[in-house]
Each structure stands twice: as structure tokens, then as C-alpha cells.
Design an enzyme around this catalytic site. Structure first.
Site, short mmCIF file in Angstrom:
data_model
loop_
_atom_site.label_atom_id
_atom_site.label_comp_id
_atom_site.label_asym_id
_atom_site.label_seq_id
_atom_site.Cartn_x
_atom_site.Cartn_y
_atom_site.Cartn_z
N THR A 269 0.84 -1.20 0.00
CA THR A 269 0.00 0.00 0.00
C THR A 269 0.88 1.25 0.00
OG1 THR A 269 -1.85 -1.09 1.07
CG2 THR A 269 -1.71 1.29 1.34
N HIS B 202 -7.76 -10.96 -1.31
CA HIS B 202 -7.14 -10.62 -0.02
C HIS B 202 -7.98 -11.24 1.10
CE1 HIS B 202 -4.75 -8.79 2.92
NE2 HIS B 202 -4.71 -7.54 2.51
N ASN C 120 -4.88 -10.58 7.00
CA ASN C 120 -4.55 -9.33 7.70
C ASN C 120 -5.74 -8.62 8.35
OD1 ASN C 120 -2.00 -9.85 6.89
ND2 ASN C 120 -1.79 -8.13 5.49
N TYR D 286 -8.88 -8.18 7.36
CA TYR D 286 -9.89 -7.50 6.54
C TYR D 286 -11.12 -8.41 6.42
CZ TYR D 286 -6.08 -4.26 5.91
OH TYR D 286 -5.06 -3.37 6.16
N ASN E 239 -4.56 -5.79 12.62
CA ASN E 239 -5.92 -5.27 12.63
C ASN E 239 -6.84 -5.98 13.62
OD1 ASN E 239 -5.60 -3.13 10.73
ND2 ASN E 239 -5.48 -4.67 9.12
#
Length: 367
Positions: free
Chosen positions: A25, A178, A181, A183, A238
Site C-alpha cells: 500500500t 485478499h 490481515n 480484513y 488489525n
């Protein structure tokens, strides 16, 4: 013995070497549109066997950070088309990482300033990035709302549409889902963030349901050979955790095996941190064995803290692909530097997130 620099196959993708540029990112896409210099950035790094783009939102709802790119508008797809063309002109291969952040967002980033969505209405104890007066600032995530059961088919459809647009319109060689992580898909998967009592919560089978539905829908649209998926069994990123990740992830990869995916991308340990976590041990060899024993033939990609010697050992031990992250930021010619044992440029961390060309396309290459 296999080498990092051997050609290899990942599903339908013929790769020049086993070195992969991991998703990174960079927060340089105002209005979710990649800038023109993104074509330069990615083409500079096209000597990697495979480029995986920065995480790219499948919808406005899927956005969680300021100035990250999207795949849900014509202007975004046109911008990505410039990127894929430049990479292909440089004889590279590139897939886009499909992203829905779920609860890792802020109401300022959501449609109509609404609440972020999640499997359950539990706020993530983490931060996201907003742009204030032109400067990136870290802020606490907003309280999410739980997705209603009737909304989930729409989420699956949005992933599928993004994958189709990525390949058919933007010219990507494939996509990476994805699923890592902390999400959205990872939030559904792990029992620390999923407290649902319907068909998408409770048992391992139920918590894995959304991820598997999304993956099947994407493979139906573009083919398994152009589809990869990223998983992070134990990362604390996260604010997600599962109480028993080994059987959970072994179930997931067994279910993925029949889909003939291009690759499985595994983050070992804590994303961007320690490769081993004493408080949450995990057997990655057993995970791979579960996938292979179920008939999974996709390339096995490993990631997290790899340097050349560790990558060579991983390949010798049976890994098909090795993903490098931060080294690619400062070394667009990382493949050649690894091949020739040249020194690596040091990255400027102050330019990682946000900004323009500085720290993005101006790192020197070998003479």
C-alpha cells in the site's frame, strides 16, 4: 536443485522467476484512481516473476484508507489499464489484489458517511489513515455494523464483478483475493471477530463460507488458473485472532484445493513482524500438506521477512514462489540485485505512504 531464478508456472501464469513483489500500500491514488506514475512504478519492477498490486478496493464500501485505489469505476479501470499495458510492455506479469476492508475503516471513507461493515458489530482496535490538510494522519477506526444475511450475496457478486473487470477491462493477468490481515474475509473466518449465529458464524464450516463463496464466484468468472488467494493464519494485524487456527486453515485449504487456483499466498507469522509467534504456534508444513493431500496443485507462495538466503532455503524445501515486500520499494531491480548479490538500496520510510514521485519511482538501479 530448484533456484529462485528458474522459470515456473502458477496456474495459467508463466513466470520468469520465482520472485514475487508482494502487495504494498502506497496511498498515492486520490479519488481511488491510480496516478499516471503508477505505470512507471510497476513497470520498473516488472522483472519480478509476478507483481501483485497494492490492495485495491472492490467497492466504495470496501475502502478503508485514504488515497488507495479502487476497481469499481470507469476512471479507475482506465488508469489500471495504463499500468497493465506498461508492465506487459516490460515483459512482466501482474495481478491485482481484491480488497474489502470490512470494519477496518472510518465513516469519512464510507458511502454517505455510513458505518463500516463487519461480520459482527465489534470495533477493531486498530487505526486507519485519513488525509488532513494534505497530510496522512492515523485515526481510530469507526464502530462497524454487522452485515445482514441478505447483504452477503451482494458482497460475493461485487468480488466477482471486480475480478471480471480486472481481467477483461483493465488487462490484469489475474487477481489475488485478499483473505488476510484482518480484513473482511479474514474477519468472517476468525472467531475473535465473528460472533454470528447464522450460517456464516459459529462452526469452522460456517465461518469459512463467505471466503469460499467469494473464491468460487471468482473462479467461475475468470478461471481458477488466474486466481490466487492470500491467507494469514496467525497475524495479529488489525485486531483479529482465532482461538484455534490450525484446523480452521487446514479446512480452508482443503476446500480451496478443487478450485485449481494459480497459487496460495501464505503470510508466515505476524505481517511485517516476527516470523514466529510463541503465543500462537502454527505448523505451515502441515498446512501445505493438507492442501496437497486434498489435490491442490496451485503454486505455494511464502511471505514475511524473506531475504535471499532464507528464500533460497524455502525454495529448496519446496516453496514454489517467494514474495518480497519492502525490498521492492527501494529496489526496482531487486531480481538482478539478488542474482548478482549486489547491495540493496535502503528505503526512505517517510515516503512509504502518500506523496508523489519521491520515494516511489526515483530509486536508483544498478548501472
Amino acid at each position: 536443485m530448484p533456484s529462485l531464478f528458474d522459470t515456473t508456472q502458477a496456474g495459467d501464469l508463466e513466470l520468469a522467476n520465482r520472485i514475487v513483489m508482494a502487495p504494498l500500500t502506497r496511498n498515492r491514488s486520490p479519488n481511488a484512481v491510480p496516478p499516471d506514475i503508477a505505470a512507471t512504478y510497476y513497470s520498473q519492477r516488472a522483472s519480478a516473476g509476478l507483481l501483485i498490486t497494492e490492495a485495491t478496493a472492490i467497492s466504495h464500501q470496501g475502502q478503508g484508507y485514504a488515497d488507495v485505489p479502487g476497481l469499481y469505476g470507469t476512471e479507475q479501470l482506465d488508469a489500471w489499464k495504463k499500468v497493465t499495458h506498461a508492465v506487459h510492455e516490460a515483459n512482466g506479469k501482474i495481478v491485482v489484489q481484491l480488497w474489502h476492508v470490512g470494519r477496518v475503516s472510518h465513516h469519512e471513507l464510507q458511502p454517505g458517511y455510513g458505518q463500516p461493515v463487519a461480520p459482527s458489530a465489534i470495533t477493531a482496535k486498530t487505526k486507519t489513515v485519513l488525509i488532513r490538510d494534505g497530510v496522512p494522519v492515523f485515526v481510530e477506526t469507526s464502530e462497524p455494523r454487522a452485515l445482514a444475511l441478505e447483504e452477503l450475496p451482494g458482497i460475493v457478486h461485487t468480488y466477482q464483478a471486480a475480478a471480471r473487470n480486472a481481467v477483461e477491462t483493465a488487462g490484469f493477468d489475474g487477481v489475488e483475493i485478499h483473505g488476510a490481515n484482518g480484513y473482511l474475509l479474514d474477519q468472517f473466518l476468525k472467531d475473535g471477530s465473528n460472533k454470528r449465529t447464522d450460517d456464516y458464524g459459529g462452526s469452522i464450516k460456517n465461518r469459512a463460507r463467505l471466503m469460499l463463496e467469494v473464491t468460487r464466484a471468482i473462479t467461475d468468472a475468470i478461471g481458477g488458473g488466474r486466481t490466487g488467494i492470500r491467507l494469514s493464519p496467525v497475524t495479529p494485524a488489525n485486531d483479529v485472532i482465532d482461538s484455534n487456527p490450525q484446523p480452521l486453515f487446514e479446512y480452508v485449504v482443503r476446500q480451496l484445493a478443487p478450485l485449481n487456483l494459480a497459487y496460495i499466498h501464505i503470510i508466515e507469522g505476524a505481517t511485517g513482524g516476527p516470523r514466529e509467534l510463541p503465543d500462537r504456534p502454527f505448523d505451515y508444513a502441515a498446512l501445505k500438506a493438507a492442501y496437497r493431500s486434498a489435490g491442490g496443485k496451485g503454486a505455494w507462495m511464502v511471505n514475511n521477512g524473506y531475504d535471499k538466503s532464507l528464500a533460497e532455503k524455502a525454495v529448496a524445501d519446496g516453496a514454489d514462489l517467494v514474495a518480497f515486500g519492502v525490498p521492492f520499494i527501494a529496489n526496482p531491480d531487486l531480481v538482478e540485485r539478488l542474482r548478482s548479490n549486489a547491495a540493496l538500496n535502503k528505503p526512505d520510510k517517510t515516503t512509504f505512504y502518500g506523496g508523489g514521485a519521491e520515494g516511489y519511482i526515483d530509486y536508483p538501479t544498478l548501472d
